[in-house]
Motif scaffolding. Structure first.
Motif, PDB file in Angstrom:
ATOM      1  N   ARG A  36       0.833  -1.212   0.000  1.00  0.00           N
ATOM      2  CA  ARG A  36       0.000   0.000   0.000  1.00  0.00           C
ATOM      3  C   ARG A  36       0.865   1.258   0.000  1.00  0.00           C
ATOM      4  NH1 ARG A  36      -2.705  -2.787   3.988  1.00  0.00           N
ATOM      5  NH2 ARG A  36      -2.052  -1.255   5.522  1.00  0.00           N
ATOM      6  N   ARG A  37       1.980   1.227   0.738  1.00  0.00           N
ATOM      7  CA  ARG A  37       2.854   2.405   0.781  1.00  0.00           C
ATOM      8  C   ARG A  37       3.467   2.667  -0.597  1.00  0.00           C
ATOM      9  NH1 ARG A  37       7.946   3.248   4.836  1.00  0.00           N
ATOM     10  NH2 ARG A  37       8.731   1.420   3.750  1.00  0.00           N
ATOM     11  N   MET A  38       3.892   1.607  -1.278  1.00  0.00           N
ATOM     12  CA  MET A  38       4.473   1.796  -2.607  1.00  0.00           C
ATOM     13  C   MET A  38       3.413   2.269  -3.600  1.00  0.00           C
ATOM     14  SD  MET A  38       6.866  -0.667  -4.923  1.00  0.00           S
ATOM     15  CE  MET A  38       8.271  -0.492  -3.862  1.00  0.00           C
ATOM     16  N   LEU A  39       2.209   1.719  -3.531  1.00  0.00           N
ATOM     17  CA  LEU A  39       1.138   2.157  -4.419  1.00  0.00           C
ATOM     18  C   LEU A  39       0.777   3.621  -4.163  1.00  0.00           C
ATOM     19  CD1 LEU A  39      -0.792   1.313  -6.672  1.00  0.00           C
ATOM     20  CD2 LEU A  39      -2.433   0.677  -4.900  1.00  0.00           C
ATOM     21  N   SER A  40       0.777   4.030  -2.919  1.00  0.00           N
ATOM     22  CA  SER A  40       0.517   5.439  -2.591  1.00  0.00           C
ATOM     23  C   SER A  40       1.597   6.347  -3.164  1.00  0.00           C
ATOM     24  CB  SER A  40       0.444   5.636  -1.077  1.00  0.00           C
ATOM     25  OG  SER A  40      -0.646   4.959  -0.541  1.00  0.00           O
ATOM     26  N   PHE A 128       2.577   7.092 -17.523  1.00  0.00           N
ATOM     27  CA  PHE A 128       3.929   6.607 -17.299  1.00  0.00           C
ATOM     28  C   PHE A 128       4.540   6.174 -18.611  1.00  0.00           C
ATOM     29  CE2 PHE A 128       0.809   3.590 -15.748  1.00  0.00           C
ATOM     30  CZ  PHE A 128       1.062   2.448 -16.471  1.00  0.00           C
ATOM     31  N   ASP A 129       5.845   6.347 -18.700  1.00  0.00           N
ATOM     32  CA  ASP A 129       6.617   6.159 -19.922  1.00  0.00           C
ATOM     33  C   ASP A 129       6.840   4.680 -20.237  1.00  0.00           C
ATOM     34  OD1 ASP A 129       8.226   6.731 -22.073  1.00  0.00           O
ATOM     35  OD2 ASP A 129       9.421   8.211 -20.997  1.00  0.00           O
ATOM     36  N   ASP A 130       7.247   4.404 -21.477  1.00  0.00           N
ATOM     37  CA  ASP A 130       7.544   3.029 -21.885  1.00  0.00           C
ATOM     38  C   ASP A 130       8.775   2.464 -21.191  1.00  0.00           C
ATOM     39  OD1 ASP A 130       5.368   2.936 -23.548  1.00  0.00           O
ATOM     40  OD2 ASP A 130       6.479   3.633 -25.308  1.00  0.00           O
ATOM     41  N   VAL A 131       9.668   3.325 -20.678  1.00  0.00           N
ATOM     42  CA  VAL A 131      10.850   2.832 -19.968  1.00  0.00           C
ATOM     43  C   VAL A 131      10.497   2.379 -18.554  1.00  0.00           C
ATOM     44  CG1 VAL A 131      12.410   4.303 -21.286  1.00  0.00           C
ATOM     45  CG2 VAL A 131      11.547   5.091 -19.077  1.00  0.00           C
ATOM     46  N   SER A 132       9.254   2.597 -18.159  1.00  0.00           N
ATOM     47  CA  SER A 132       8.835   2.255 -16.794  1.00  0.00           C
ATOM     48  C   SER A 132       8.818   0.749 -16.588  1.00  0.00           C
ATOM     49  CB  SER A 132       7.443   2.817 -16.504  1.00  0.00           C
ATOM     50  OG  SER A 132       7.466   4.216 -16.588  1.00  0.00           O
ATOM     51  N   VAL A 133       9.145   0.358 -15.379  1.00  0.00           N
ATOM     52  CA  VAL A 133       9.154  -1.058 -15.027  1.00  0.00           C
ATOM     53  C   VAL A 133       7.732  -1.605 -15.114  1.00  0.00           C
ATOM     54  CG1 VAL A 133       8.909  -0.668 -12.547  1.00  0.00           C
ATOM     55  CG2 VAL A 133      10.032  -2.702 -13.337  1.00  0.00           C
ATOM     56  N   SER A 134       7.617  -2.824 -15.622  1.00  0.00           N
ATOM     57  CA  SER A 134       6.292  -3.399 -15.862  1.00  0.00           C
ATOM     58  C   SER A 134       5.772  -4.217 -14.685  1.00  0.00           C
ATOM     59  CB  SER A 134       6.332  -4.291 -17.094  1.00  0.00           C
ATOM     60  OG  SER A 134       7.264  -5.344 -16.882  1.00  0.00           O
ATOM     61  N   ARG A 135       6.640  -4.490 -13.698  1.00  0.00           N
ATOM     62  CA  ARG A 135       6.208  -5.336 -12.584  1.00  0.00           C
ATOM     63  C   ARG A 135       7.145  -5.146 -11.407  1.00  0.00           C
ATOM     64  NH1 ARG A 135       6.996 -11.543 -11.990  1.00  0.00           N
ATOM     65  NH2 ARG A 135       5.246 -12.096 -10.682  1.00  0.00           N
ATOM     66  N   ILE A 136       6.584  -4.922 -10.236  1.00  0.00           N
ATOM     67  CA  ILE A 136       7.348  -4.837  -8.989  1.00  0.00           C
ATOM     68  C   ILE A 136       6.781  -5.901  -8.063  1.00  0.00           C
ATOM     69  CG2 ILE A 136       8.033  -3.395  -7.038  1.00  0.00           C
ATOM     70  CD1 ILE A 136       7.233  -0.954  -8.837  1.00  0.00           C
ATOM     71  N   LEU A 148       2.954  -5.196  -7.994  1.00  0.00           N
ATOM     72  CA  LEU A 148       2.368  -3.953  -8.473  1.00  0.00           C
ATOM     73  C   LEU A 148       2.588  -3.936  -9.970  1.00  0.00           C
ATOM     74  CD1 LEU A 148       3.535  -3.210  -5.432  1.00  0.00           C
ATOM     75  CD2 LEU A 148       2.522  -1.057  -6.076  1.00  0.00           C
ATOM     76  N   VAL A 149       1.497  -3.872 -10.728  1.00  0.00           N
ATOM     77  CA  VAL A 149       1.547  -3.923 -12.186  1.00  0.00           C
ATOM     78  C   VAL A 149       0.635  -2.846 -12.759  1.00  0.00           C
ATOM     79  CG1 VAL A 149       2.099  -6.393 -12.304  1.00  0.00           C
ATOM     80  CG2 VAL A 149      -0.269  -5.668 -12.245  1.00  0.00           C
ATOM     81  N   PRO A 150       0.919  -2.425 -13.999  1.00  0.00           N
ATOM     82  CA  PRO A 150       0.002  -1.460 -14.622  1.00  0.00           C
ATOM     83  C   PRO A 150      -1.388  -2.071 -14.804  1.00  0.00           C
ATOM     84  CG  PRO A 150       2.074  -1.581 -15.824  1.00  0.00           C
ATOM     85  CD  PRO A 150       2.082  -2.694 -14.833  1.00  0.00           C
ATOM     86  N   ALA A 151      -2.397  -1.258 -14.606  1.00  0.00           N
ATOM     87  CA  ALA A 151      -3.769  -1.702 -14.842  1.00  0.00           C
ATOM     88  C   ALA A 151      -3.960  -1.931 -16.333  1.00  0.00           C
ATOM     89  CB  ALA A 151      -4.752  -0.645 -14.331  1.00  0.00           C
ATOM     90  N   ALA A 152      -5.026  -2.593 -16.704  1.00  0.00           N
ATOM     91  CA  ALA A 152      -5.288  -2.928 -18.104  1.00  0.00           C
ATOM     92  C   ALA A 152      -5.332  -1.685 -19.000  1.00  0.00           C
ATOM     93  CB  ALA A 152      -6.597  -3.699 -18.217  1.00  0.00           C
ATOM     94  N   ARG A 154      -3.585   1.039 -18.516  1.00  0.00           N
ATOM     95  CA  ARG A 154      -2.281   1.705 -18.386  1.00  0.00           C
ATOM     96  C   ARG A 154      -2.389   3.132 -17.865  1.00  0.00           C
ATOM     97  NH1 ARG A 154       2.356  -0.101 -19.718  1.00  0.00           N
ATOM     98  NH2 ARG A 154       3.122   1.904 -20.407  1.00  0.00           N
ATOM     99  N   LEU A 155      -3.415   3.419 -17.078  1.00  0.00           N
ATOM    100  CA  LEU A 155      -3.549   4.742 -16.474  1.00  0.00           C
ATOM    101  C   LEU A 155      -3.037   4.775 -15.047  1.00  0.00           C
ATOM    102  CD1 LEU A 155      -7.101   5.767 -17.732  1.00  0.00           C
ATOM    103  CD2 LEU A 155      -4.879   6.502 -18.609  1.00  0.00           C
ATOM    104  N   ARG A 156      -2.891   3.618 -14.422  1.00  0.00           N
ATOM    105  CA  ARG A 156      -2.467   3.548 -13.026  1.00  0.00           C
ATOM    106  C   ARG A 156      -1.854   2.177 -12.770  1.00  0.00           C
ATOM    107  NH1 ARG A 156      -6.314   0.446 -10.405  1.00  0.00           N
ATOM    108  NH2 ARG A 156      -8.195   0.142 -11.619  1.00  0.00           N
ATOM    109  N   TYR A 157      -1.310   2.006 -11.579  1.00  0.00           N
ATOM    110  CA  TYR A 157      -0.804   0.705 -11.144  1.00  0.00           C
ATOM    111  C   TYR A 157      -1.797   0.116 -10.151  1.00  0.00           C
ATOM    112  CZ  TYR A 157       3.849   0.876 -13.228  1.00  0.00           C
ATOM    113  OH  TYR A 157       4.895   0.867 -14.116  1.00  0.00           O
ATOM    114  N   GLU A 158      -1.755  -1.199  -9.978  1.00  0.00           N
ATOM    115  CA  GLU A 158      -2.629  -1.870  -9.020  1.00  0.00           C
ATOM    116  C   GLU A 158      -1.862  -2.985  -8.323  1.00  0.00           C
ATOM    117  OE1 GLU A 158      -5.871  -3.186 -11.431  1.00  0.00           O
ATOM    118  OE2 GLU A 158      -4.736  -4.826 -12.320  1.00  0.00           O
TER     119      GLU A 158
END
Length: 166
Positions: A36-40, A128-136, A148-152, A154-158
């Motif tokens: 939750r802290r990272m998502l915030s 977020f840019d294409d250089v952004s990490v796709s999965r944490i 934590l991954v981009p939502a379907a 690509r407007l936010r992470y979830e």
């Protein structure tokens, strides 16, 4: 006095049976709280990029289990609002391998991304840019993991639980 001793023994027995289950409960809470802290922080970085009109980087140093948020180098002076967090010692951070250092299309300038660190780069438009990490992935030993991954859209992470197949 005997009744008091019997009650104390019963409490001790109950406490010894409950303690192992409670410790796993608190360990699971640490994993959830870190996610939750990272998502915030991701949401804050996205909002900050839009509000200040500059690219903002959320960097992840998986080796040291640290991550932070700062304005991309070259777009502002000293970042007064830069933050750094360290994950709880029982947690580990995992990201995909970092690609080669990004450069401009003409290869005449570097994009100011931290070397050897996974980043999520928020553009001033909020995307977020294409250089952004796709999965944490945030792992807590063998007990559990969240990603934590981009939502379907690509407007936010979830946040999602990591499945065994991952």
């Amino acid at each position: 006095l005997v009744e008091l001793i019997v009650v104390m023994v019963l409490l001790l027995i109950v406490a010894s049976m409950v303690a192992p289950r409670m410790s796993s409960f608190f360990r699971g809470r640490a994993l959830s709280a870190e996610g939750r802290r990272m998502l915030s922080l991701i949401n804050y970085g996205q909002s900050r990029a839009v509000a200040e009109g500059v690219p903002v980087l959320l960097w992840i140093d998986a080796g040291n289990s640290t991550y932070g948020l700062e304005i991309q180098a070259g777009f502002a002076g000293a970042d007064e609002h830069a933050v750094t967090y360290t994950a709880e010692p029982t947690l580990t951070l995992e990201t995909p391998a970092v690609a080669a250092e990004q450069a401009s299309e003409l290869d005449d300038e570097k994009l100011g991304l931290p070397e050897d660190l996974a980043v999520i780069r928020f553009n001033p438009d909020g995307f977020f840019d294409d250089v952004s990490v796709s999965r944490i992935v945030i792992r807590q030993g063998d007990e559990g993991a969240l990603e934590l991954v981009p939502a379907a859209n690509r407007l936010r992470y979830e946040i999602r639980p990591v499945t065994i197949a991952n």
